[in-house]
Design a protein around this motif. Structure first.
Motif, short mmCIF file in Angstrom:
data_model
loop_
_atom_site.label_atom_id
_atom_site.label_comp_id
_atom_site.label_asym_id
_atom_site.label_seq_id
_atom_site.Cartn_x
_atom_site.Cartn_y
_atom_site.Cartn_z
N LEU A 404 51.21 10.28 33.54
CA LEU A 404 51.05 8.97 32.91
C LEU A 404 52.24 8.06 33.17
O LEU A 404 52.16 6.85 32.94
CB LEU A 404 50.85 9.14 31.40
N LEU A 405 53.34 8.63 33.64
CA LEU A 405 54.50 7.82 34.02
C LEU A 405 54.47 7.49 35.50
O LEU A 405 54.80 6.38 35.90
CB LEU A 405 55.79 8.56 33.67
N ALA A 406 54.09 8.46 36.33
CA ALA A 406 54.05 8.25 37.77
C ALA A 406 52.97 9.15 38.36
O ALA A 406 53.19 10.36 38.52
CB ALA A 406 55.41 8.58 38.40
N GLY A 407 51.84 8.57 38.63
CA GLY A 407 50.76 9.38 39.17
C GLY A 407 49.53 8.55 39.46
O GLY A 407 49.46 7.37 39.12
N PRO A 408 48.54 9.16 40.10
CA PRO A 408 47.31 8.44 40.46
C PRO A 408 46.49 8.08 39.24
O PRO A 408 46.60 8.71 38.18
CB PRO A 408 46.56 9.45 41.34
N THR A 409 45.64 7.09 39.40
CA THR A 409 44.75 6.67 38.31
C THR A 409 43.29 7.00 38.62
O THR A 409 42.40 6.64 37.85
CB THR A 409 44.89 5.16 38.04
N THR A 410 43.05 7.67 39.72
CA THR A 410 41.74 8.22 40.02
C THR A 410 41.91 9.66 40.51
O THR A 410 42.95 10.02 41.08
CB THR A 410 40.98 7.42 41.11
N VAL A 411 40.90 10.48 40.29
CA VAL A 411 40.98 11.88 40.69
C VAL A 411 40.65 12.04 42.17
O VAL A 411 39.91 11.24 42.75
CB VAL A 411 40.03 12.77 39.87
N ARG A 412 41.18 13.13 42.74
CA ARG A 412 40.71 13.52 44.07
C ARG A 412 39.41 14.29 43.94
O ARG A 412 38.45 14.04 44.66
CB ARG A 412 41.78 14.38 44.77
N ASP A 413 39.38 15.27 43.02
CA ASP A 413 38.20 16.11 42.81
C ASP A 413 37.97 16.29 41.32
O ASP A 413 38.92 16.33 40.53
CB ASP A 413 38.38 17.49 43.45
N LEU A 414 36.69 16.45 40.95
CA LEU A 414 36.33 16.65 39.55
C LEU A 414 35.20 17.66 39.47
O LEU A 414 34.21 17.55 40.20
CB LEU A 414 35.90 15.34 38.90
#
Length: 448
Positions: A404-414
């Motif tokens: 939540l500080l530094a990372g993607p906002t969409t998943v690669r896989d779910l």
């Protein structure tokens, strides 16, 4: 029923379990079989499973959305409601929503569910409280089945129109006997209480300002007779509090308690204006709260006292709320907003990224009574999100778990129930481009 699938997720940078010990496991594999998590450990043998390489990925439990109005994805950024408070916003949108029918409900649900899936969500509730032109809750249940999302729809309702002193127009209210009868139909037809179920149905009169005291009481009795959960809006903003005091002679928490709307089988949306007495009531009764920070900001409702709730022992989950009062349905961004707002209100140490992620996963699952979800542990449902932290959003990050500080906002896989519904950032179960084209066509027709 979804087909059983077998996958081995290998070499994950970190597996964030959210288990009872809150373990974070580096360089681990996760085996999925028959819809559940079968094994966790290093260097597992594929045993014929499809291998999903997860180097550079953080694996978390699927996120859980505890409050939404999926139909509202057709009415984002409507000019007349962009800058209105809650009641004025509703009055702007009610006439538009009155033109919806089954197709609008189905298509908007598909779009909203796909948006949630891409943001890491595997389990979502939905609060559908208006049924114009033959629309039914079944329309959204069908959409969830199509995309493969674990779903907790709630049969909402409005029964007091403008002519009787309520907020909604008379064209959108229903007779209370019809509401209860349809709730029984839906529960009997769709509700599955079994572990691993894909659909559970709740009972959810819209709000204290759109239904009668009798319907609130009868809904609680019905839900408990059927062993299903209860949901409504409560204490959302100052207008909400003023209405409760003027109409019922008490605060919303007291009103809820008097009508049987507290307990482990109840969760309320928003609760921005709960006072210390109400927080204590919810803590004692383990009544859940769906915190919707972006919507609360968008409508100027305020900052919910989540830190005080959590400290007191109130169960808290996250909700994106309807897209018309959020304009987005991204649950990982909702978690970030929840963290930031508590820091604005209480200081930089008020909520960590890990705590906000816990609220977004295990916290939401527990509120919805889904103790089979929300964590990565052997025997739990295989609802998993893979976040690629090798990209630019996390470049230079020292802590991959601090998504939540530094990372993607969409998943690669779910994965939901062991089925891969997002692969390499694309929804696998829908022709999403075609669905979006239909959504945009419907929105243009509504705007004419």
């Amino acid at each position: 029923m979804l087909a059983n699938n077998s996958y081995l997720i290998t070499a994950a940078r970190v597996v964030v379990t959210m288990d009872d010990d809150r373990r974070e496991l580096p360089d681990q594999d996760v085996r999925i079989a028959n819809g559940v998590i079968a094994e966790i450990g290093p260097n597992l043998d594929p045993q014929g499973a499809e291998v999903i390489r997860a180097e550079g990925c953080v694996v978390t439990p699927g996120l859980v959305n505890t409050h939404h109005h999926l139909y509202q994805t057709l009415t984002r950024a409507v000019p007349g409601g962009q800058d209105a408070l809650l009641f004025g916003w509703l009055k702007t949108l009610y006439p538009i929503w009155s033109r919806f029918g089954p197709e609008e409900m189905h298509v908007s649900a598909l779009v909203g569910l796909a948006e949630l899936a891409l943001s890491g969500c595997t389990l979502t509730s939905d609060h559908l409280y208006l049924y114009p032109n033959g629309a039914r809750l079944d329309d959204t249940i069908a959409a969830a089945g199509q995309i493969g999302m674990r779903f907790h729809p709630t049969r909402g309702a409005m029964s007091i129109g403008e002519s009787d002193g309520g907020l909604p127009p008379d064209m959108l209210v229903e007779k209370e006997a019809d509401i209860l009868e349809d709730a029984i139909r839906l529960i009997d037809l769709h509700h599955d209480a079994a572990e691993g179920s894909m659909v559970r149905v709740g009972v959810a009169p819209c709000s204290p300002f759109s239904v009668s005291r009798d319907l609130m009481r009868e809904a609680a009795l019905l839900a408990r007779d059927k062993s299903v959960m209860l949901h409504t809006h409560l204490a959302e903003n100052d207008e909400d509090i003023a209405y409760s005091l003027a109409t019922f002679g008490c605060r919303p928490g007291q009103y809820a308690e008097e009508l049987g709307w507290v307990g482990e089988d109840v969760w309320h949306a928003h609760c921005v204006k709960l006072d210390p007495t109400e927080i204590d009531l919810f803590a004692r009764t383990k009544t859940g709260v769906a915190h919707c920070p972006c919507s609360n900001c968008r409508l100027g409702s305020g900052i919910a006292p989540v830190r005080a709730m959590r400290d007191a022992g109130v169960p808290v989950g996250l909700g994106v709320d309807g897209s018309a009062s959020n304009d987005a349905g991204n649950l990982i961004l909702e978690a970030r907003q929840a963290m930031l707002l508590q820091r604005v209100a209480q200081g930089a140490d008020a909520m960590s990224a890990r705590e906000a992620l816990e609220i977004a996963t295990r916290g939401g699952a527990e509120i919805l009574g889904r103790h089979d979800c929300g964590q990565i542990a052997v025997g739990k449902r295989a609802d998993l999100a893979l976040w690629d932290v090798s990209g630019i959003e996390a470049a230079g990050s020292w802590d991959p778990v601090a998504l939540l500080l530094a990372g993607p906002t969409t998943v690669r896989d779910l994965f939901v129930e062991g089925r891969q519904i997002v692969r390499d950032g694309q929804v696998t179960t829908l022709d999403l481009r075609a669905v979006m084209a239909r959504q945009n066509a419907l929105a243009r027709a509504l705007a004419e």
